[in-house]
Design a protein around this motif. Structure first.
Motif, PDB file in Angstrom:
ATOM      1  N   GLU A   2     -10.844  70.460  79.097  1.00 19.48           N
ATOM      2  CA  GLU A   2      -9.708  71.273  78.685  1.00 19.48           C
ATOM      3  C   GLU A   2      -8.729  71.483  79.837  1.00 19.48           C
ATOM      4  O   GLU A   2      -7.522  71.360  79.673  1.00 19.48           O
ATOM      5  CB  GLU A   2     -10.206  72.628  78.176  1.00 19.48           C
ATOM      6  N   TYR A   3      -9.248  71.775  80.998  1.00 18.02           N
ATOM      7  CA  TYR A   3      -8.414  72.020  82.169  1.00 18.02           C
ATOM      8  C   TYR A   3      -7.576  70.793  82.516  1.00 18.02           C
ATOM      9  O   TYR A   3      -6.384  70.912  82.791  1.00 18.02           O
ATOM     10  CB  TYR A   3      -9.295  72.428  83.361  1.00 18.02           C
ATOM     11  N   ARG A   6      -4.618  70.325  80.120  1.00 15.75           N
ATOM     12  CA  ARG A   6      -3.555  71.295  80.387  1.00 15.75           C
ATOM     13  C   ARG A   6      -2.796  70.948  81.660  1.00 15.75           C
ATOM     14  O   ARG A   6      -1.568  71.067  81.709  1.00 15.75           O
ATOM     15  CB  ARG A   6      -4.139  72.705  80.463  1.00 15.75           C
ATOM     16  N   TYR A  44      -0.016  77.453  75.074  1.00 18.15           N
ATOM     17  CA  TYR A  44      -1.472  77.603  74.946  1.00 18.15           C
ATOM     18  C   TYR A  44      -1.828  79.003  74.424  1.00 18.15           C
ATOM     19  O   TYR A  44      -2.690  79.144  73.558  1.00 18.15           O
ATOM     20  CB  TYR A  44      -2.150  77.347  76.289  1.00 18.15           C
ATOM     21  N   ASP A  49      -5.767  76.561  71.493  1.00 17.24           N
ATOM     22  CA  ASP A  49      -6.643  75.389  71.571  1.00 17.24           C
ATOM     23  C   ASP A  49      -5.825  74.163  71.947  1.00 17.24           C
ATOM     24  O   ASP A  49      -4.610  74.218  72.041  1.00 17.24           O
ATOM     25  CB  ASP A  49      -7.404  75.160  70.267  1.00 17.24           C
ATOM     26  N   LEU A  50      -6.510  73.076  72.159  1.00 15.57           N
ATOM     27  CA  LEU A  50      -5.837  71.843  72.580  1.00 15.57           C
ATOM     28  C   LEU A  50      -5.849  70.808  71.461  1.00 15.57           C
ATOM     29  O   LEU A  50      -5.846  69.616  71.718  1.00 15.57           O
ATOM     30  CB  LEU A  50      -6.508  71.285  73.839  1.00 15.57           C
ATOM     31  N   GLU A  51      -5.860  71.266  70.266  1.00 13.63           N
ATOM     32  CA  GLU A  51      -5.898  70.359  69.128  1.00 13.63           C
ATOM     33  C   GLU A  51      -4.498  69.832  68.809  1.00 13.63           C
ATOM     34  O   GLU A  51      -3.590  69.917  69.618  1.00 13.63           O
ATOM     35  CB  GLU A  51      -6.521  71.079  67.917  1.00 13.63           C
TER      36      GLU A  51
END
Length: 166
Positions: A2-3, A6, A44, A49-51
């Motif tokens: 995830e990091y 981003r 964010y 989320d990162l979807e």
């Protein structure tokens, strides 16, 4: 994972914010890096989320910030006229260039005018009615009746497009 996604998004936003001439921005690249960070964080924070929605939002901002036909958006963002939170939530219509906004508005007005004309084209030209807006007598009237309701008469001024029911 995830990091790293981003961080990559922040770097892409930073790249999109880069300008050929940064002399008029005293903070330079540090300012741009901070704005990219704040923008990504605002996106964010809203989506959590990162979807697909997050990635689409990032892509949309990248596309609009890079658009050579819309330098005003990037300039307003860099100068603080548009905050990172505002840009994170803006619709495509809000991010559009002034020229595109005017074109869209003209298209909407033209479409409305054409629809009104088409609707009234089946009516009858008359000079029995005087338009309250332009005071002319160049009108079209249309009679309608729905089921067991009484006949209604609609009038449209062909000069200014004003419509009313009699």
């Amino acid at each position: 994972m995830e990091y790293s996604v981003r961080v990559k998004c922040r770097k892409m936003l930073e790249s999109a914010l880069q300008m050929d001439d940064l002399d008029d921005l005293a903070e330079g690249s540090g300012h741009i890096k901070n704005l990219a960070f704040q923008l990504e964080q605002a996106i964010y924070d809203e989506l959590y989320d990162l979807e697909v929605k997050y990635k689409n939002r990032i892509r949309s901002r990248l596309s609009n910030l890079r658009d050579p036909k819309n330098p005003g958006l990037r300039d307003k963002f860099l100068r603080g006229i548009i905050s990172p939170k505002q840009l994170a939530k803006m619709t495509p219509e809000e991010m559009a260039s002034d020229e595109l906004k005017q074109m869209r508005q003209q298209f909407v007005q033209d479409s409305i005018h054409k629809a009104q004309k088409a609707e009234m084209a089946q009516g009858t030209k008359t000079d029995l009615f005087k338009c309250s807006r332009c005071k002319k007598r160049n009108c079209v009237q249309l009679h309608t009746q729905d089921g067991d309701e009484p006949i209604m008469t609609f009038v449209m001024c062909e000069e200014c497009g004003n419509r009313w029911k009699t």
